[in-house]
Design a protein around this motif. Structure first.
Motif, mmCIF file in Angstrom:
data_model
loop_
_atom_site.group_PDB
_atom_site.id
_atom_site.type_symbol
_atom_site.label_atom_id
_atom_site.label_comp_id
_atom_site.label_asym_id
_atom_site.label_seq_id
_atom_site.Cartn_x
_atom_site.Cartn_y
_atom_site.Cartn_z
ATOM 1 N N SER A 141 -13.073 20.263 -27.958
ATOM 2 C CA SER A 141 -14.189 20.226 -28.900
ATOM 3 C C SER A 141 -14.485 18.793 -29.310
ATOM 4 C CB SER A 141 -13.863 21.070 -30.142
ATOM 5 O OG SER A 141 -13.616 22.414 -29.782
ATOM 6 N N LYS A 142 -15.670 18.582 -29.865
ATOM 7 C CA LYS A 142 -16.066 17.251 -30.300
ATOM 8 C C LYS A 142 -15.073 16.711 -31.324
ATOM 9 C CE LYS A 142 -20.017 14.674 -32.120
ATOM 10 N NZ LYS A 142 -21.421 14.772 -32.650
ATOM 11 N N ASN A 143 -14.682 15.466 -31.128
ATOM 12 C CA ASN A 143 -13.762 14.748 -32.021
ATOM 13 C C ASN A 143 -12.312 15.228 -31.950
ATOM 14 O OD1 ASN A 143 -15.892 13.131 -33.053
ATOM 15 N ND2 ASN A 143 -16.425 14.730 -34.534
ATOM 16 N N ASP A 144 -11.983 16.061 -30.970
ATOM 17 C CA ASP A 144 -10.572 16.429 -30.777
ATOM 18 C C ASP A 144 -9.745 15.178 -30.469
ATOM 19 O OD1 ASP A 144 -10.879 19.102 -31.239
ATOM 20 O OD2 ASP A 144 -10.631 19.744 -29.151
ATOM 21 N N VAL A 145 -8.556 15.119 -31.029
ATOM 22 C CA VAL A 145 -7.665 13.991 -30.762
ATOM 23 C C VAL A 145 -6.478 14.407 -29.895
ATOM 24 C CG1 VAL A 145 -8.324 12.752 -32.855
ATOM 25 C CG2 VAL A 145 -6.415 14.366 -32.936
ATOM 26 N N ASP A 146 -6.418 15.684 -29.552
ATOM 27 C CA ASP A 146 -5.380 16.204 -28.665
ATOM 28 C C ASP A 146 -6.002 17.251 -27.764
ATOM 29 O OD1 ASP A 146 -2.802 14.954 -29.625
ATOM 30 O OD2 ASP A 146 -3.488 15.869 -31.494
ATOM 31 N N ILE A 147 -5.346 17.510 -26.642
ATOM 32 C CA ILE A 147 -5.783 18.563 -25.740
ATOM 33 C C ILE A 147 -4.694 19.618 -25.644
ATOM 34 C CG2 ILE A 147 -4.957 17.312 -23.680
ATOM 35 C CD1 ILE A 147 -7.348 18.580 -22.166
ATOM 36 N N ASN A 148 -5.092 20.856 -25.767
ATOM 37 C CA ASN A 148 -4.153 21.967 -25.734
ATOM 38 C C ASN A 148 -3.981 22.438 -24.294
ATOM 39 O OD1 ASN A 148 -2.481 24.114 -26.363
ATOM 40 N ND2 ASN A 148 -4.145 25.451 -27.020
ATOM 41 N N ILE A 149 -2.976 21.895 -23.648
ATOM 42 C CA ILE A 149 -2.711 22.239 -22.250
ATOM 43 C C ILE A 149 -1.229 22.048 -21.969
ATOM 44 C CG2 ILE A 149 -3.212 19.911 -21.396
ATOM 45 C CD1 ILE A 149 -4.509 21.214 -18.927
ATOM 46 N N GLU A 150 -0.671 22.912 -21.146
ATOM 47 C CA GLU A 150 0.736 22.802 -20.810
ATOM 48 C C GLU A 150 0.962 21.612 -19.875
ATOM 49 O OE1 GLU A 150 2.210 26.446 -19.195
ATOM 50 O OE2 GLU A 150 1.170 27.677 -20.670
ATOM 51 N N ILE A 151 2.022 20.875 -20.143
ATOM 52 C CA ILE A 151 2.320 19.688 -19.329
ATOM 53 C C ILE A 151 2.483 20.041 -17.854
ATOM 54 C CG2 ILE A 151 4.039 17.884 -18.883
ATOM 55 C CD1 ILE A 151 2.283 17.310 -21.276
ATOM 56 N N ASN A 152 3.106 21.183 -17.579
ATOM 57 C CA ASN A 152 3.323 21.547 -16.180
ATOM 58 C C ASN A 152 2.013 21.826 -15.440
ATOM 59 O OD1 ASN A 152 2.878 24.039 -17.509
ATOM 60 N ND2 ASN A 152 4.028 25.156 -15.962
ATOM 61 N N LYS A 153 0.940 22.134 -16.189
ATOM 62 C CA LYS A 153 -0.368 22.317 -15.556
ATOM 63 C C LYS A 153 -0.960 20.974 -15.144
ATOM 64 C CE LYS A 153 -0.457 26.782 -16.301
ATOM 65 N NZ LYS A 153 -0.317 27.757 -15.183
ATOM 66 N N LEU A 154 -0.569 19.914 -15.848
ATOM 67 C CA LEU A 154 -1.067 18.581 -15.540
ATOM 68 C C LEU A 154 -0.293 17.922 -14.411
ATOM 69 C CD1 LEU A 154 -1.634 17.256 -19.176
ATOM 70 C CD2 LEU A 154 -3.389 17.975 -17.537
ATOM 71 N N ILE A 155 1.018 18.077 -14.436
ATOM 72 C CA ILE A 155 1.827 17.443 -13.387
ATOM 73 C C ILE A 155 2.009 18.374 -12.187
ATOM 74 C CG2 ILE A 155 2.991 15.948 -15.026
ATOM 75 C CD1 ILE A 155 5.406 17.737 -14.949
ATOM 76 N N MET A 156 1.400 19.565 -12.311
ATOM 77 C CA MET A 156 1.293 20.501 -11.202
ATOM 78 C C MET A 156 2.641 21.049 -10.742
ATOM 79 S SD MET A 156 -1.822 20.642 -11.197
ATOM 80 C CE MET A 156 -3.240 19.653 -11.688
ATOM 81 N N GLU A 157 3.550 21.210 -11.677
ATOM 82 C CA GLU A 157 4.777 21.916 -11.347
ATOM 83 C C GLU A 157 4.508 23.395 -11.424
ATOM 84 O OE1 GLU A 157 7.594 20.466 -14.189
ATOM 85 O OE2 GLU A 157 8.306 18.911 -12.843
ATOM 86 N N ASP A 158 5.164 24.174 -10.594
ATOM 87 C CA ASP A 158 4.998 25.626 -10.628
ATOM 88 C C ASP A 158 5.755 26.221 -11.812
ATOM 89 O OD1 ASP A 158 3.454 25.584 -8.326
ATOM 90 O OD2 ASP A 158 5.223 25.733 -7.020
#
Length: 226
Positions: A209-226
């Motif tokens: 959302s506008k002005n968010d200072v963090d992103i709600n996402i699992e780290i393993n989704k970013l580094i692509m671990e299963d």
């Protein structure tokens, strides 16, 4: 763990840099020694000494608080706010893939993980003179999986699905979608999220959302671990 991740978008001004900054910040706060890389960057301003400053890279550095030197973030920096292929025709210093690979590999040797950001949308000319380089050539050169950043508003189903289909047809790995400028509870945007997932068969991994200072996402989704 994959060594890197590529962030592309459905077009210019959908918020790739804003989202990328939050991703780099998230990875740093998770304890990773993370770097940022953008092969070619247009629309930059000069400092008091006349040196071009890569604005997107500076934003990433300020938001994420990474200590990576600014000069290692982007090998090709142009002043005019136009596609890199045209900027380089006017300003000189056209992109060379060997330089891109060399600079990216240096970061991979020094850092745990490298977040790469594309220029414009997926069909972005990076060089077009005696040689032709498109954004997809850089993604394939670096052999990275991608996230697609899209605006959450009207028209995003069309632009997201077309981007996905193009990337799929040229055999680029797409791990998910991030919707920017998202208004939770908005009927149209919630439906856009659902329809993008249905038509691409890949997940919307997060909404921003506008002005968010963090992103709600699992780290393993970013580094692509299963």
């Amino acid at each position: 763990m994959n060594k890197g991740l590529f962030i592309t978008g459905t077009g210019t001004d959908v918020g790739k840099t804003y989202v990328t900054a939050l991703i780099v910040k998230k990875l740093k706060e998770a304890g990773l020694n993370v770097a940022y890389f953008k092969a070619a960057m247009s629309g930059n301003e000069k400092d008091e000494n006349g040196k071009l400053i890569p604005g997107d890279a500076l934003h990433i550095k300020e938001v994420s608080k990474i200590k990576q030197p600014l000069e290692s973030m982007c090998p090709y920096v142009y002043e005019k706010a136009i596609s890199p292929h045209l900027a380089s025709q006017l300003e000189g210093n056209p992109v060379c893939l060997d330089v891109i690979k060399e600079e990216y590999d240096k970061l991979c040797d020094e850092y745990d993980f490298v977040v790469c950001e594309g220029s414009g949308g997926i069909i972005c000319p990076i060089r077009y003179d005696d040689k032709t380089i498109m954004l997809e050539d850089i993604i394939k050169l670096l052999d990275l999986p991608c996230l697609i950043v899209a605006d959450a508003g009207l028209g995003t189903i069309n632009s997201t699905v077309l981007t996905y289909e193009y990337m799929k047809n040229i055999n680029i790995i797409i791990k998910g979608i991030i919707l920017n400028n998202f208004h939770k509870g908005d009927l149209m945007e919630e439906d856009n999220k659902k329809m993008c997932e249905i038509k691409t068969e890949i997940p919307v991994l997060s909404t921003v959302s506008k002005n968010d200072v963090d992103i709600n996402i699992e780290i393993n989704k970013l580094i692509m671990e299963d």
